[in-house]
Scaffold this motif. Structure first.
Motif, short mmCIF file in Angstrom:
data_model
loop_
_atom_site.label_atom_id
_atom_site.label_comp_id
_atom_site.label_asym_id
_atom_site.label_seq_id
_atom_site.Cartn_x
_atom_site.Cartn_y
_atom_site.Cartn_z
N LEU A 1 0.93 2.24 9.99
CA LEU A 1 0.70 1.25 8.95
C LEU A 1 1.57 0.01 9.14
O LEU A 1 1.11 -1.12 8.93
CB LEU A 1 0.97 1.87 7.57
CG LEU A 1 0.85 0.94 6.37
CD1 LEU A 1 -0.57 0.41 6.24
CD2 LEU A 1 1.28 1.66 5.10
N SER B 1 -0.12 -3.60 9.88
CA SER B 1 0.08 -4.61 8.85
C SER B 1 0.69 -5.88 9.41
O SER B 1 0.35 -6.99 9.00
CB SER B 1 0.95 -4.05 7.72
OG SER B 1 0.30 -2.99 7.06
N TYR C 1 2.49 -8.58 2.92
CA TYR C 1 1.54 -7.86 3.77
C TYR C 1 0.19 -7.71 3.09
O TYR C 1 0.10 -7.49 1.88
CB TYR C 1 2.11 -6.49 4.14
CG TYR C 1 3.35 -6.61 4.98
CD1 TYR C 1 3.26 -6.94 6.33
CD2 TYR C 1 4.62 -6.45 4.43
CE1 TYR C 1 4.40 -7.09 7.11
CE2 TYR C 1 5.76 -6.60 5.19
CZ TYR C 1 5.65 -6.92 6.53
OH TYR C 1 6.77 -7.07 7.29
N TYR D 1 -2.69 -5.46 2.62
CA TYR D 1 -3.20 -4.10 2.72
C TYR D 1 -4.72 -4.09 2.90
O TYR D 1 -5.26 -3.32 3.69
CB TYR D 1 -2.86 -3.31 1.46
CG TYR D 1 -1.48 -2.70 1.40
CD1 TYR D 1 -0.67 -2.61 2.52
CD2 TYR D 1 -0.98 -2.21 0.20
CE1 TYR D 1 0.59 -2.05 2.45
CE2 TYR D 1 0.28 -1.64 0.12
CZ TYR D 1 1.07 -1.56 1.24
OH TYR D 1 2.31 -1.00 1.17
N HIS D 2 -5.39 -4.96 2.13
CA HIS D 2 -6.85 -4.96 2.15
C HIS D 2 -7.35 -6.31 1.63
O HIS D 2 -6.82 -6.83 0.63
CB HIS D 2 -7.38 -3.83 1.26
CG HIS D 2 -8.87 -3.86 1.10
ND1 HIS D 2 -9.73 -3.36 2.05
CD2 HIS D 2 -9.66 -4.34 0.09
CE1 HIS D 2 -10.97 -3.52 1.64
NE2 HIS D 2 -10.96 -4.12 0.46
N GLN E 1 -7.93 -6.17 5.71
CA GLN E 1 -7.20 -6.63 6.88
C GLN E 1 -8.12 -7.32 7.88
O GLN E 1 -7.67 -8.11 8.70
CB GLN E 1 -6.47 -5.46 7.55
CG GLN E 1 -5.33 -4.92 6.71
CD GLN E 1 -4.46 -3.92 7.44
OE1 GLN E 1 -4.91 -3.23 8.36
NE2 GLN E 1 -3.21 -3.80 7.03
N SER F 1 -3.52 10.25 2.70
CA SER F 1 -3.15 8.87 2.97
C SER F 1 -1.65 8.68 3.00
O SER F 1 -0.91 9.31 2.25
CB SER F 1 -3.76 7.96 1.88
OG SER F 1 -3.23 6.67 1.96
N CYS G 1 -0.78 5.53 2.57
CA CYS G 1 -0.75 4.32 1.75
C CYS G 1 -1.95 4.35 0.83
O CYS G 1 -3.04 3.87 1.18
CB CYS G 1 -0.76 3.07 2.63
SG CYS G 1 -0.66 1.52 1.69
N LYS H 1 -4.07 1.19 0.04
CA LYS H 1 -4.91 0.75 1.15
C LYS H 1 -6.11 1.67 1.36
O LYS H 1 -7.24 1.22 1.57
CB LYS H 1 -4.08 0.67 2.43
CG LYS H 1 -4.84 0.25 3.67
CD LYS H 1 -3.89 0.17 4.86
CE LYS H 1 -4.61 -0.31 6.12
NZ LYS H 1 -5.58 0.67 6.63
N ASP H 2 -5.87 2.97 1.31
CA ASP H 2 -6.92 3.93 1.65
C ASP H 2 -7.78 4.34 0.48
O ASP H 2 -8.98 4.59 0.64
CB ASP H 2 -6.28 5.18 2.28
CG ASP H 2 -5.56 4.87 3.58
OD1 ASP H 2 -6.00 3.95 4.29
OD2 ASP H 2 -4.56 5.54 3.88
N ALA I 1 -8.61 0.59 -2.40
CA ALA I 1 -9.53 -0.39 -1.85
C ALA I 1 -10.98 0.07 -1.98
O ALA I 1 -11.90 -0.75 -2.10
CB ALA I 1 -9.20 -0.67 -0.39
#
Length: 654
Positions: free
Chosen positions: A327, A331, A354, A356-357, A359, A407, A409, A412-413, A416
């Motif tokens: 990650l 990122s 950063y 995350y989504h 990307q 996950s 994160c 992010k996973d 999103a």
């Protein structure tokens, strides 16, 4: 027949839709509007006709199987007689399509010409087409790779699934033997200024220049730490590993990469090529790759250096890192590519901010930003992980029942997917419990809430936070930083829109009224020497009281929903003591909804799975913050900018 040439030289596109009925708002590879317009992305289903009825929003709700484009009133483009196109009399704009596109969509040079069009929307369509092209011969990829301009190249790098053969290998690098790498680092560092820089930059540079491989190997019993990230090792008479020497120098170069004037000198002295060589020689070291990616991402903030980054072959490597299971590395690569992509999004992600989504480039509309802020000793890459997932696990893996993705994160996973049409950001900043082993001994004055809040707010505004609705999520001290940023924004006339567009705040064990941990460390100050962060968290602190009063005013004035969680399980804090880091009476801001969870301070922001009450309550709150009627209001009120993102007009979202 409408020719490609006629379209390119004709009027600009006004609106675009896709077959699923969604407005093609872009934060990624889809198709972005031209002068307030949007071009449809699903090129494979192009038809020769379409009937338009109803308003724009009504049309968005209907399912269509082929794309269409609206051109402004007065356009000279007329549909061919056999198109069977009819117009809604209530509309004054016209529809145009590309009857030639389906015929030549598999011709590499046709797609490249689209990707290099002067029309922004057509350009994005071409990049998407190139990225989705499959089954070409190797020589075809090689030909297109050699003909790519930098704008198209970075667009492909930010396109999920783009073939790696689009990216040429970097120019041949001079081979540097391991024993001479340190000399190359020293030469590069010596060329960078040490006067007129902050004390920490000078400190790390001096150490890197003075404490080389030999000096480090001669030390006995010492403890070296790299960047406060746990990369410590005891010295002995044995040779120092190459990785440790390189990390020591990279830490100094990382500080220099945060100084704009030094970035140019870094590039001119061959720093990009040296980073390429180190990345290649130590490709098995994640720590090396992470540091290098962070340096490149910082340099990518400066548009004048983009050509150097392209010519030195970095785009292809960043594209490969973007799909990394790590990650942190992915990122940093996403941040670098987003900074390089001036044709889409046009945001700047500074060090510590950063994405995350999403990307990659995306055709999904973005209605709101969600910003995650970690707390004391936390981080963007460890605070927001799933509970009980080991750090050596893959980022996503099948669970025991095979039905759930684990996950490292969850924003992010999981988020999103479950909360679509949002941009998810996270911030990273360094904290210390004790002043005995700080990363930099001259840094303590920068670690107060006030200074951190101003610095963080400035970076987030650069990333576009405040241009659309925003929801804040903070753990522990991160919640206090959110309050500090809102207080600072209230005092700045240019940032007040950020408050009016704040749709909600989520707190995980935020010590609104202080923590007993601060009292313990203060009592044991001769042993612990508490940091400024810890001192500011003292129970009964006037600073915390004043900050909370300002926050209550903002919440009341702008009617901001609040969701907060508290911990009920004690933690072992050493010295044979167990305590609640943030007692329920401190984690409850007396605003909005508050829930106590049977969890300790570290796990209170880490759901066990997607069914956990912690995650479900958070998700429900976030979805409620952007109800459907508000989404409709946003769509009606906004005009897409040249970068494909909605820019809100000046009005109160409440």
């Amino acid at each position: 027949m409408v020719s490609r040439r006629n379209f390119s030289s004709g009027p600009r596109v006004t609106f675009l839709r896709n077959h699923s009925g969604k407005l093609a708002l872009f934060t990624s590879l889809g198709v972005v509007g031209i002068t307030g317009g949007l071009l449809f992305q699903e090129y494979n289903n192009v038809k020769h006709g379409f009937k338009v009825t109803g308003s724009v929003l009504e049309a968005e709700k209907r399912k269509k199987s082929f794309p269409y484009i609206y051109l402004p009133e007065g356009t000279k483009h007329e549909p061919p007689p056999d198109s069977n196109v009819t117009y809604d009399k209530s509309r004054k704009d016209k529809k145009v399509w590309f009857p030639w596109f389906q015929r030549f969509s598999h011709n590499p040079w046709t797609l490249l010409k689209l990707a290099q069009s002067e029309e922004h929307a057509v350009r994005l369509l071409g990049v998407k087409a190139l990225a989705e092209a499959k089954g070409w011969h190797v020589w075809q990829y090689q030909e297109i790779a050699q003909a790519l301009d930098t704008r198209t190249m970075v667009g492909l790098a930010r396109s999920q699934g783009a073939d790696a053969r689009f990216f040429l290998s970097p120019p041949k690098l001079k081979k540097i033997s391991a024993e001479f790498v340190e000399d190359e680092f020293r030469q590069l560092l010596s060329s960078l200024p040490t006067t007129g820089v902050d004390k920490c930059t000078a400190y790390f540079t001096s150490n890197a220049l003075q404490e080389g491989r030999i000096a480090m190997a001669e030390e006995r019993g010492g403890l070296w730490c790299f960047g406060g990230n746990g990369l410590s090792f005891a010295q002995s008479l044995s040779p120092v590993p190459d990785e440790k020497v390189n990390l020591f120098c990279l830490q100094a170069l990382l500080k220099h990469s945060m100084v704009p004037s030094h970035c140019m000198r870094f590039v001119r002295q061959g720093g990009l090529q040296l980073m390429q060589q180190i990345a290649k020689d130590q490709s098995d070291s994640l720590n090396i790759q992470r540091h290098i990616a962070q340096i490149i991402a910082n340099i990518s903030l400066h548009e004048s250096l983009h050509a150097d980054i392209f010519s030195s072959g970095w785009v292809g490597l960043l594209h490969s890192w973007l799909s990394s299971d790590d990650l942190n590395l992915s990122s940093e690569a996403a941040r670098a590519l987003a900074n390089l992509d001036r044709d889409f999004g046009r945001r700047k992600y500074e060090d510590g901010v950063y994405l995350y989504h999403p990307q990659y480039r995306s055709s999904e509309p973005v209605y709101a930003d969600i910003v995650f802020v970690h707390g004391l000793l936390g981080g963007a890459f460890k605070t927001w992980r799933q509970q009980d997932v080991g750090s050596d696990s893959k980022q996503t893996q099948e669970s025991d029942n095979g039905s759930e993705k684990q996950s490292l994160c969850w924003p992010k996973d999981w988020l999103a997917m479950d909360c679509p049409n949002v941009r998810i950001l996270a911030v990273e900043y360094e904290t210390q419990l004790s002043e005995w082993a700080p990363k930099c001994p001259f840094e303590s004055e920068k670690r107060s809430l006030s200074v951190r809040g101003k610095e963080m707010l400035k970076k987030l505004v650069q990333a576009g936070v405040g241009d659309r609705p925003v929801i804040w999520v903070g753990h522990s001290m991160g919640g206090l930083l959110i309050k500090q940023m809102l207080a600072d924004a209230r005092q700045n006339p240019e940032m007040k829109q950020l408050i009016s567009r704040t749709l909600g705040v989520v707190f995980y064990s935020t010590p609104h009224y202080g923590t007993p941990l601060a009292a313990i460390t203060t009592q044991a100050k001769l042993v612990l020497n508490p940091s400024i962060e810890v001192k500011e968290l003292s129970q009964g602190s006037n600073m915390l009281h004043e900050l909370h009063e300002q926050f209550k005013y903002v919440v009341s004035r702008y009617d901001i929903p609040i969701l907060s969680f508290g911990e009920t399980q004690k933690m072992d804090v050493g010295l044979n003591l167990k305590l609640l880091i943030v007692p329920p009476e401190s984690s409850d801001p007396k605003l909005g909804k508050h829930f106590n969870l049977e969890m300790n301070h570290l796990n209170v922001c880490k759901p066990q799975d997607k069914c956990a009450a912690l995650y479900q309550q958070t998700l429900e709150f976030l979805l409620d913050c952007i109800p459907q009627n508000r989404i409709t209001h946003i769509l009606q009120a906004n005009v897409p900018g040249q970068d494909g993102e909605y820019i809100l007009p000046e009005y109160n979202m409440k």
